[in-house]
Design a protein around this motif. Sequence first.
Motif, PDB file in Angstrom:
ATOM      1  N   ILE A 267      18.831   6.145  28.173  1.00 19.36           N
ATOM      2  CA  ILE A 267      17.642   5.633  27.476  1.00 19.36           C
ATOM      3  C   ILE A 267      18.013   4.377  26.680  1.00 19.36           C
ATOM      4  N   ILE A 268      19.150   4.441  25.985  1.00 22.73           N
ATOM      5  CA  ILE A 268      19.583   3.287  25.167  1.00 22.73           C
ATOM      6  C   ILE A 268      19.821   2.067  26.068  1.00 22.73           C
ATOM      7  N   GLN A 269      20.483   2.292  27.201  1.00 20.54           N
ATOM      8  CA  GLN A 269      20.772   1.163  28.091  1.00 20.54           C
ATOM      9  C   GLN A 269      19.487   0.579  28.679  1.00 20.54           C
ATOM     10  N   LEU A 270      18.538   1.459  29.018  1.00 20.38           N
ATOM     11  CA  LEU A 270      17.262   0.959  29.549  1.00 20.38           C
ATOM     12  C   LEU A 270      16.516   0.156  28.484  1.00 20.38           C
ATOM     13  N   TYR A 271      16.541   0.649  27.252  1.00 20.75           N
ATOM     14  CA  TYR A 271      15.839  -0.017  26.149  1.00 20.75           C
ATOM     15  C   TYR A 271      16.466  -1.379  25.849  1.00 20.75           C
ATOM     16  N   ARG A 272      17.805  -1.417  25.831  1.00 24.72           N
ATOM     17  CA  ARG A 272      18.493  -2.675  25.502  1.00 24.72           C
ATOM     18  C   ARG A 272      18.553  -3.627  26.693  1.00 24.72           C
ATOM     19  N   GLY A 273      18.458  -3.083  27.897  1.00 27.15           N
ATOM     20  CA  GLY A 273      18.528  -3.909  29.104  1.00 27.15           C
ATOM     21  C   GLY A 273      19.924  -4.429  29.379  1.00 27.15           C
ATOM     22  N   LEU A 442      12.618   3.873  36.994  1.00 26.62           N
ATOM     23  CA  LEU A 442      13.622   3.875  35.915  1.00 26.62           C
ATOM     24  C   LEU A 442      15.040   3.902  36.488  1.00 26.62           C
ATOM     25  N   ASP A 443      15.210   4.620  37.584  1.00 24.15           N
ATOM     26  CA  ASP A 443      16.546   4.772  38.165  1.00 24.15           C
ATOM     27  C   ASP A 443      17.089   3.430  38.678  1.00 24.15           C
ATOM     28  N   LYS A 444      16.189   2.627  39.311  1.00 27.40           N
ATOM     29  CA  LYS A 444      16.658   1.350  39.887  1.00 27.40           C
ATOM     30  C   LYS A 444      17.169   0.391  38.817  1.00 27.40           C
ATOM     31  N   PRO A 445      16.334   0.108  37.762  1.00 29.94           N
ATOM     32  CA  PRO A 445      16.872  -0.791  36.720  1.00 29.94           C
ATOM     33  C   PRO A 445      18.122  -0.238  36.048  1.00 29.94           C
ATOM     34  N   THR A 447      20.464   1.673  37.394  1.00 31.34           N
ATOM     35  CA  THR A 447      21.608   1.458  38.285  1.00 31.34           C
ATOM     36  C   THR A 447      22.048  -0.008  38.215  1.00 31.34           C
ATOM     37  N   ARG A 448      21.072  -0.917  38.187  1.00 33.09           N
ATOM     38  CA  ARG A 448      21.433  -2.352  38.120  1.00 33.09           C
ATOM     39  C   ARG A 448      22.141  -2.668  36.809  1.00 33.09           C
ATOM     40  N   ILE A 449      21.627  -2.098  35.715  1.00 28.18           N
ATOM     41  CA  ILE A 449      22.263  -2.330  34.395  1.00 28.18           C
ATOM     42  C   ILE A 449      23.707  -1.832  34.432  1.00 28.18           C
ATOM     43  N   ARG A 450      23.909  -0.654  35.043  1.00 30.15           N
ATOM     44  CA  ARG A 450      25.266  -0.083  35.088  1.00 30.15           C
ATOM     45  C   ARG A 450      26.177  -0.862  36.017  1.00 30.15           C
ATOM     46  N   GLN A 451      25.564  -1.698  36.888  1.00 28.98           N
ATOM     47  CA  GLN A 451      26.394  -2.561  37.742  1.00 28.98           C
ATOM     48  C   GLN A 451      26.627  -3.928  37.097  1.00 28.98           C
ATOM     49  N   GLY A 452      26.122  -4.118  35.883  1.00 28.49           N
ATOM     50  CA  GLY A 452      26.408  -5.356  35.154  1.00 28.49           C
ATOM     51  C   GLY A 452      25.218  -6.278  34.952  1.00 28.49           C
ATOM     52  N   TRP A 453      24.036  -5.932  35.507  1.00 31.52           N
ATOM     53  CA  TRP A 453      22.850  -6.783  35.337  1.00 31.52           C
ATOM     54  C   TRP A 453      22.355  -6.706  33.887  1.00 31.52           C
ATOM     55  N   GLU A 454      21.859  -7.847  33.365  1.00 29.97           N
ATOM     56  CA  GLU A 454      21.326  -7.853  31.987  1.00 29.97           C
ATOM     57  C   GLU A 454      19.913  -8.421  31.991  1.00 29.97           C
ATOM     58  N   ARG A 455      19.030  -7.815  31.181  1.00 27.52           N
ATOM     59  CA  ARG A 455      17.655  -8.316  31.122  1.00 27.52           C
ATOM     60  C   ARG A 455      17.636  -9.683  30.424  1.00 27.52           C
ATOM     61  N   ASN A 456      18.327  -9.773  29.309  1.00 24.91           N
ATOM     62  CA  ASN A 456      18.451 -11.061  28.602  1.00 24.91           C
ATOM     63  C   ASN A 456      19.924 -11.400  28.479  1.00 24.91           C
ATOM     64  N   PRO A 457      20.511 -12.063  29.516  1.00 25.04           N
ATOM     65  CA  PRO A 457      21.965 -12.289  29.488  1.00 25.04           C
ATOM     66  C   PRO A 457      22.396 -13.013  28.221  1.00 25.04           C
ATOM     67  N   GLN A 458      23.482 -12.507  27.609  1.00 19.75           N
ATOM     68  CA  GLN A 458      23.993 -13.107  26.364  1.00 19.75           C
ATOM     69  C   GLN A 458      24.675 -14.434  26.649  1.00 19.75           C
ATOM     70  N   TYR A 459      25.419 -14.436  27.773  1.00 23.11           N
ATOM     71  CA  TYR A 459      26.198 -15.643  28.087  1.00 23.11           C
ATOM     72  C   TYR A 459      25.662 -16.285  29.344  1.00 23.11           C
ATOM     73  N   SER A 460      24.470 -16.881  29.250  1.00 21.68           N
ATOM     74  CA  SER A 460      23.916 -17.533  30.450  1.00 21.68           C
ATOM     75  C   SER A 460      24.563 -18.892  30.606  1.00 21.68           C
ATOM     76  N   GLU A 461      24.720 -19.330  31.902  1.00 24.08           N
ATOM     77  CA  GLU A 461      25.430 -20.608  32.146  1.00 24.08           C
ATOM     78  C   GLU A 461      24.574 -21.800  31.744  1.00 24.08           C
TER      79      GLU A 461
END
Length: 461
Positions: A267-273, A442-445, A447-461
């Motif tokens: 839940i925390i990871q989904l909320y934070r993205g 919910l499962d798809k996002p 899984t993507r988050i756990r593979q390293g995807w970020e909703r708002n990337p901190q270090y965008s190029e």
Amino acid sequence: MNKNSSNIMALAPNTPNKRETVCIFGTGDFGRALGHKIIQAGYPVVFGSRSTQTSSLIPKDAEVLSHAEAAQKAAIIIIAIQRQHYNFLTPLAEILHGKVLVDVSNNLKINQYPESNAEYLAQLVPGAKVVKAFNTVSAWALQSGTLDASRQVFVCGDDMGAKQMVMDIVRALGLTPLDQGSLLAAQEIENYPLQLFPMWKFPILLSLGLTAFFFFYCLTRDVIYPYVYENKDFSFFIVISIPNRICPILALILLALVYFPGVLAAIIQLYRGTKYLRFPDWLDKWMLCRKQLGLVALAFASLHVLYTLVIPIRFFVRWRISSQIISQALNNKTEPLNTTNAWLSDSYLALGILGFFLFVLLGITSLPSVSNNVNWREFRFVQSKLGYLTLILCTAHTLVYGGKRFLSPLSYRWYLPNAYMLSLIVPCIVLVVKFVLVFPCLDKPLTRIRQGWERNPQYSE
Ligand code: NAP
């Protein structure tokens, strides 16, 4: 250059035929026990001591010399002396230059000194290569040969060659060296033997708290209530009936608590993205002791099985059955077989048996000897998929046990529901949330988050 050349020779890996001499400073309990083992492993040993008089306690194949003389005979010196006496090494600094000094010391308190004993030793003898090792092995275990529980020896140090040399000795003693990195790790290694079941504290305290709560809860409902309203003395329930209520309740709640942090983390990871923000400390700690929580839960489940097995031989149960039979005979009326009740009873027993079987399987796979033999995917399959199946079976076992009693007003005493109803709260929350999380939206996002995807990337190029 000359001073160090002998040490460079000695740092070459040991061959099975030719073992380098090992020097041990201190002929105390640990020095002697370690010396004895090292001699058995085929190394010549020389002791450095304040007194060169040998005694019957010192291994007979070892020489006892002054510190300076002994140090000159070996490239590796094990300092089996308490930290507070390390000052005597300062005048020996020149002789110890380039030597490997092994710090085996422990403290009496966690973080007793600002720096670790090994770092302190490195400061006192700056020209030496200090390695921390052997502090987690006890003199008693070395002497008695009962090293099964502590075969692992943590090793750390800044000089790779020196560390390698110490690890060769550790292996020759039949122990397993675990390289912990640089000398900075020494503080943690020194604290390790002082910790008291660190991962077990929370599960044990929690189960003690829950046991106390449910004991008084059941006492109120099952002993005090009938005494007050019906003047019946059921105080003997304290011995078997109440423990047999508490054990399954605790087993189910603790099993659910093993899986609760996983759904909270999702839940925390989904909320934070993102998965790159740290979880709160309490959640981290909770996750780290899941195995221990599961093992305590298994212990309660096993007790429940044992208590259940003695039910047919209990006096109270035999008395109740015989009085029912007598009353049927006196009234000349036999009760017809209630197939619904028979179904419910058999189903809840079958669910309990299957649930307990999987519970035991989970416990077995958490043993290091078993988990080391399965790969990560297999381990995850057992601990996650089979774990959830166990939770479903055990929850269903409790639900079917409750059967029609859930809605009956008779099962409430002083407005208190049956204790097993309370035990269902946490497992039902976990299972419902897990069920919701399985939905693809919910499962798809996740899984993507756990593979390293970020909703708002901190270090965008
Ligand atoms: P111990 O029995 O008290 O022996 C310490 C030895 O240090 C003495 O026998 C003495 O040897 C020497 N010593 C004492 N005072 C000294 C001084 N002022 N100057 C120079 N040397 C002095 O202690 P131990 O149980 O063997 O423990 C030794 C070290 O191993 C400690 O650092 C301890 O933390 C560590 N350790 C012990 C165990 C264990 O199970 N005992 C386990 C892991 C680690 P001489 O008389 O020969 O000079």
